[in-house]
Design a protein around this motif. Structure first.
Motif, PDB file in Angstrom:
ATOM      1  N   ARG A   6      10.118  12.462   7.048  1.00 29.18           N
ATOM      2  CA  ARG A   6       9.681  11.617   8.152  1.00 29.18           C
ATOM      3  C   ARG A   6       8.863  10.492   7.524  1.00 29.18           C
ATOM      4  N   PHE A   7       8.989   9.296   8.058  1.00 31.14           N
ATOM      5  CA  PHE A   7       8.342   8.128   7.464  1.00 31.14           C
ATOM      6  C   PHE A   7       7.172   7.616   8.295  1.00 31.14           C
ATOM      7  N   HIS A   8       6.298   6.899   7.608  1.00 26.72           N
ATOM      8  CA  HIS A   8       5.242   6.114   8.245  1.00 26.72           C
ATOM      9  C   HIS A   8       5.328   4.710   7.660  1.00 26.72           C
ATOM     10  N   ARG A   9       5.404   3.713   8.528  1.00 22.29           N
ATOM     11  CA  ARG A   9       5.549   2.322   8.109  1.00 22.29           C
ATOM     12  C   ARG A   9       4.174   1.673   8.021  1.00 22.29           C
ATOM     13  N   ASP A  10       3.866   1.120   6.873  1.00 17.59           N
ATOM     14  CA  ASP A  10       2.634   0.368   6.661  1.00 17.59           C
ATOM     15  C   ASP A  10       2.657  -0.879   7.553  1.00 17.59           C
ATOM     16  N   ARG A  50      -1.708  13.789   5.956  1.00 22.51           N
ATOM     17  CA  ARG A  50      -2.027  14.799   6.970  1.00 22.51           C
ATOM     18  C   ARG A  50      -0.861  15.019   7.928  1.00 22.51           C
ATOM     19  N   ALA A  51      -0.112  13.960   8.218  1.00 16.77           N
ATOM     20  CA  ALA A  51       1.018  14.062   9.146  1.00 16.77           C
ATOM     21  C   ALA A  51       2.305  14.492   8.442  1.00 16.77           C
ATOM     22  N   GLY A  52       2.266  14.622   7.114  1.00 22.55           N
ATOM     23  CA  GLY A  52       3.459  15.012   6.363  1.00 22.55           C
ATOM     24  C   GLY A  52       4.523  13.934   6.372  1.00 22.55           C
ATOM     25  N   ARG A  53       4.092  12.671   6.266  1.00 21.12           N
ATOM     26  CA  ARG A  53       5.014  11.542   6.331  1.00 21.12           C
ATOM     27  C   ARG A  53       4.993  10.740   5.035  1.00 21.12           C
ATOM     28  N   VAL A  54       6.169  10.346   4.603  1.00 18.79           N
ATOM     29  CA  VAL A  54       6.305   9.459   3.459  1.00 18.79           C
ATOM     30  C   VAL A  54       5.971   8.057   3.943  1.00 18.79           C
ATOM     31  N   ILE A  55       5.027   7.415   3.275  1.00 24.16           N
ATOM     32  CA  ILE A  55       4.657   6.066   3.696  1.00 24.16           C
ATOM     33  C   ILE A  55       5.581   5.063   3.026  1.00 24.16           C
ATOM     34  N   PHE A  56       6.074   4.100   3.813  1.00 17.33           N
ATOM     35  CA  PHE A  56       6.853   3.004   3.242  1.00 17.33           C
ATOM     36  C   PHE A  56       5.996   1.757   3.285  1.00 17.33           C
ATOM     37  N   SER A  57       5.901   1.085   2.143  1.00 22.93           N
ATOM     38  CA  SER A  57       5.089  -0.118   2.051  1.00 22.93           C
ATOM     39  C   SER A  57       5.689  -1.099   1.067  1.00 22.93           C
ATOM     40  N   GLU A  58       5.302  -2.341   1.247  1.00 19.83           N
ATOM     41  CA  GLU A  58       5.607  -3.403   0.288  1.00 19.83           C
ATOM     42  C   GLU A  58       4.314  -3.882  -0.370  1.00 19.83           C
ATOM     43  N   ASP A  59       3.263  -3.109  -0.227  1.00 17.79           N
ATOM     44  CA  ASP A  59       1.940  -3.425  -0.745  1.00 17.79           C
ATOM     45  C   ASP A  59       1.730  -2.655  -2.050  1.00 17.79           C
ATOM     46  N   ALA A  60       1.625  -3.383  -3.147  1.00 16.11           N
ATOM     47  CA  ALA A  60       1.488  -2.756  -4.464  1.00 16.11           C
ATOM     48  C   ALA A  60       0.200  -1.942  -4.604  1.00 16.11           C
ATOM     49  N   ASP A  61      -0.765  -2.136  -3.723  1.00 15.17           N
ATOM     50  CA  ASP A  61      -1.991  -1.335  -3.779  1.00 15.17           C
ATOM     51  C   ASP A  61      -1.689   0.155  -3.613  1.00 15.17           C
ATOM     52  N   ALA A  73       2.045  12.624   0.665  1.00 12.84           N
ATOM     53  CA  ALA A  73       3.360  13.157   1.061  1.00 12.84           C
ATOM     54  C   ALA A  73       4.513  12.342   0.497  1.00 12.84           C
ATOM     55  N   GLY A  74       4.196  11.315  -0.264  1.00  9.40           N
ATOM     56  CA  GLY A  74       5.214  10.478  -0.869  1.00  9.40           C
ATOM     57  C   GLY A  74       5.050   9.030  -0.464  1.00  9.40           C
ATOM     58  N   ILE A  75       5.496   8.158  -1.360  1.00 10.83           N
ATOM     59  CA  ILE A  75       5.456   6.723  -1.106  1.00 10.83           C
ATOM     60  C   ILE A  75       6.823   6.159  -1.445  1.00 10.83           C
ATOM     61  N   ALA A  76       7.381   5.418  -0.508  1.00 11.36           N
ATOM     62  CA  ALA A  76       8.594   4.641  -0.766  1.00 11.36           C
ATOM     63  C   ALA A  76       8.115   3.197  -0.850  1.00 11.36           C
ATOM     64  N   TYR A  77       8.450   2.531  -1.940  1.00  6.23           N
ATOM     65  CA  TYR A  77       7.900   1.200  -2.195  1.00  6.23           C
ATOM     66  C   TYR A  77       9.000   0.209  -2.533  1.00  6.23           C
ATOM     67  N   ALA A  78       8.878  -0.969  -1.939  1.00  8.84           N
ATOM     68  CA  ALA A  78       9.732  -2.103  -2.309  1.00  8.84           C
ATOM     69  C   ALA A  78       8.818  -3.304  -2.494  1.00  8.84           C
ATOM     70  N   ARG A  79       9.005  -4.039  -3.564  1.00  5.77           N
ATOM     71  CA  ARG A  79       8.201  -5.238  -3.771  1.00  5.77           C
ATOM     72  C   ARG A  79       8.577  -6.263  -2.709  1.00  5.77           C
ATOM     73  N   LYS A  80       7.594  -6.822  -2.050  1.00  3.43           N
ATOM     74  CA  LYS A  80       7.807  -7.757  -0.947  1.00  3.43           C
ATOM     75  C   LYS A  80       8.710  -8.908  -1.375  1.00  3.43           C
ATOM     76  N   GLY A  81       9.697  -9.186  -0.539  1.00  2.00           N
ATOM     77  CA  GLY A  81      10.586 -10.312  -0.768  1.00  2.00           C
ATOM     78  C   GLY A  81      11.771 -10.032  -1.672  1.00  2.00           C
ATOM     79  N   THR A  82      11.915  -8.790  -2.145  1.00  2.00           N
ATOM     80  CA  THR A  82      13.013  -8.482  -3.062  1.00  2.00           C
ATOM     81  C   THR A  82      14.189  -7.800  -2.371  1.00  2.00           C
ATOM     82  N   MET A 104       9.436  14.644  -2.113  1.00  2.00           N
ATOM     83  CA  MET A 104       8.615  13.438  -2.108  1.00  2.00           C
ATOM     84  C   MET A 104       7.128  13.710  -2.311  1.00  2.00           C
ATOM     85  N   GLN A 105       6.702  14.970  -2.262  1.00  2.00           N
ATOM     86  CA  GLN A 105       5.288  15.302  -2.441  1.00  2.00           C
ATOM     87  C   GLN A 105       4.757  14.722  -3.758  1.00  2.00           C
TER      88      GLN A 105
END
Length: 111
Positions: A6-10, A50-61, A73-82, A104-105
């Motif tokens: 399950r995902f969480h969108r930044d 806490r929610a057991g969600r993989v966060i998706f972000s384009e924020d390198a932080d 719970a995991g991070i899915a990352y894409a560099r912004k604009g790519t 993804m843990q």
């Protein structure tokens, strides 16, 4: 039985990503859904953990946070604009289809 991802969108990610994933039947929360507008990256990551969600972000932080702790719970990352919105949705759908939450843990998946 294996738990699906399950995902969480930044909040800095285009809302069309959330819409596209939801149209494909993928469980996703947004910062607005979670009442986290304006929350720090640490708070976002803690909510997702806490929610057991993989966060998706384009924020390198989030990559810096991942290097500091594997307690997420995991991070899915894409560099912004790519990636286009369609590419992001397709790649997150692929992650959802081939991985389980346990995979993804503490893991960062680069799109």
């Amino acid at each position: 039985m294996a738990e699906v991802i399950r995902f969480h969108r930044d909040e800095n990610v285009n809302l069309a990503v959330a819409s596209g994933l939801r149209q494909r039947g993928i469980d996703l929360t947004t910062t607005k859904d979670a009442g986290l507008i304006g929350a720090s990256d640490v708070e976002q990551l803690d909510y997702a953990r806490r929610a057991g969600r993989v966060i998706f972000s384009e924020d390198a932080d989030f990559l810096i946070l991942a290097a500091q702790t594997a307690q997420h719970a995991g991070i899915a990352y894409a560099r912004k604009g790519t990636r286009s919105i369609r590419q992001i949705i397709d790649q997150l759908e692929l992650i959802h289809g081939v991985m389980i939450a346990e995979d993804m843990q503490g893991h960062v998946e680069y799109l």
